[in-house]
Design a protein around this motif. Structure first.
Motif, mmCIF file in Angstrom:
data_model
loop_
_atom_site.group_PDB
_atom_site.id
_atom_site.type_symbol
_atom_site.label_atom_id
_atom_site.label_comp_id
_atom_site.label_asym_id
_atom_site.label_seq_id
_atom_site.Cartn_x
_atom_site.Cartn_y
_atom_site.Cartn_z
ATOM 1 N N GLU A 10 0.817 -1.237 -0.038
ATOM 2 C CA GLU A 10 -0.021 0.092 -0.094
ATOM 3 C C GLU A 10 0.845 1.191 0.099
ATOM 4 N N LYS A 11 1.812 1.463 0.915
ATOM 5 C CA LYS A 11 2.863 2.544 0.753
ATOM 6 C C LYS A 11 3.684 2.704 -0.414
ATOM 7 N N TYR A 31 1.208 4.086 -3.112
ATOM 8 C CA TYR A 31 1.014 5.527 -3.163
ATOM 9 C C TYR A 31 2.223 6.279 -3.364
ATOM 10 N N ILE A 53 -4.479 6.695 -7.643
ATOM 11 C CA ILE A 53 -4.042 7.215 -6.510
ATOM 12 C C ILE A 53 -4.162 6.578 -5.119
ATOM 13 N N ALA A 54 -5.534 6.005 -5.079
ATOM 14 C CA ALA A 54 -6.291 5.416 -3.774
ATOM 15 C C ALA A 54 -7.093 4.302 -4.413
ATOM 16 N N PHE A 72 -8.225 12.053 -0.741
ATOM 17 C CA PHE A 72 -7.161 12.080 -1.518
ATOM 18 C C PHE A 72 -7.421 13.055 -2.478
#
Length: 224
Positions: free
Chosen positions: A109-110, A113, A183-184, A204
Motif C-alpha cells: 500500500e505504501k 501511493y 492514487i487510492a 485523496f
C-alpha cells in the motif's frame, strides 16, 4: 489538453514488460526506493534470494505476464541471475510462493501511493484540463480464492449456495487521468454502495481537482 494516446501507451508498456526477459521492474522501481519503505515500516526479513525486493519485482512481472504461473515468475528470477555470476536456484516454486505471501499489505500500500504521487509530480501543464488535475472515480467487483478467511471477510453473494461460489469484494478506485496511475483504492463487502466507497476516497482529492465519474456517482451530495 488531455491526450487520447494513454491507452495505447499502456498497452505498449504492458506488452514490453510481458515479453521482456528477467525482472524489468528492477529499472522502474529501484532497490533504494523499496528499501526506503521497508525502513519506514521497520520490516524485518532474512538475507535470502526471495527477499521482499526480488519477490516484488517478480510478482509485478507475474501480474502483467501472459503466463501468470509461479513457475514462470521463478524462471524470470533465474534469467535475471544468469548474468550475476551466482549459483542459480532450483526451479521449485514453493520458496517464491511463500515469499510472496510474506509481503506485508501495508508495504504494498505504501509503495503504491509513493509511485502514484511521484508520477503526479511530473505532470506538466499541457496534460491538465484548464490548469486543473482531473481525477476519475470508478468501482468494480473482484472475486478471490475460496478460503474460510476470505469468506468471512468478504462473503459470497447471497443468491449463491454455500460452497458453490467465491468470496466477492467491492472496490473503489481514484486515479489521475493524466498519469493513468491509481492514487487510492478502497475495498469493502460486495453489497457496499459506490457512494459509500467514494466517501472514503474523498480525502485523496486536492483543492482545485476536477472529479469525473459515471452516473453511479451522480449524487454529488454524497461527498459533503
Amino acid at each position: 489538453m488531455i491526450t487520447s494516446t494513454m491507452p495505447k501507451r499502456v498497452q505498449i508498456l504492458k506488452h514490453k514488460f510481458s515479453t521482456s526477459i528477467g525482472l524489468p521492474f528492477k529499472e522502474l522501481l529501484p532497490e533504494a526506493a523499496i528499501i526506503e519503505i521497508i525502513s519506514e515500516l521497520k520490516i524485518k526479513y532474512r538475507c535470502r534470494l526471495f527477499d521482499p525486493i526480488v519477490t516484488l519485482w517478480a510478482f509485478l512481472s507475474q501480474v502483467l505476464d501472459a503466463d501468470k504461473s509461479c513457475r514462470n515468475a521463478v524462471s524470470r528470477i533465474i534469467a535475471h541471475l544468469v548474468g550475476e555470476g551466482v549459483e542459480l536456484p532450483s526451479t521449485d516454486t514453493s520458496a517464491y510462493c511463500q515469499a510472496r505471501i510474506r509481503l506485508p499489505e501495508k508495504f504494498l500500500e505504501k509503495l503504491f501511493y509513493k509511485v502514484a504521487l511521484g508520477l503526479e509530480e511530473k505532470v506538466i501543464e499541457e496534460y491538465l484540463w484548464c490548469g486543473r488535475e482531473v481525477k476519475v472515480l470508478d468501482g468494480s467487483n473482484v472475486s478471490m480464492p475460496d478460503t474460510l478467511s476470505n469468506q468471512k471477510e468478504y462473503p459470497q453473494h447471497k443468491n449463491q449456495s454455500c460452497g458453490c461460489g467465491f468470496p466477492i469484494a467491492k472496490i473503489g478506485v481514484l486515479f489521475n487521468i493524466a498519469t493513468g496511475a491509481v492514487i487510492a483504492l478502497v475495498i469493502d463487502v460486495f453489497n457496499t454502495h459506490d457512494i459509500q466507497l467514494a466517501r472514503k476516497l474523498y480525502e485523496f482529492l486536492k483543492p482545485g481537482d476536477v472529479l469525473l465519474g459515471d452516473r453511479a456517482y451522480e449524487c454529488i451530495c454524497g461527498f459533503s
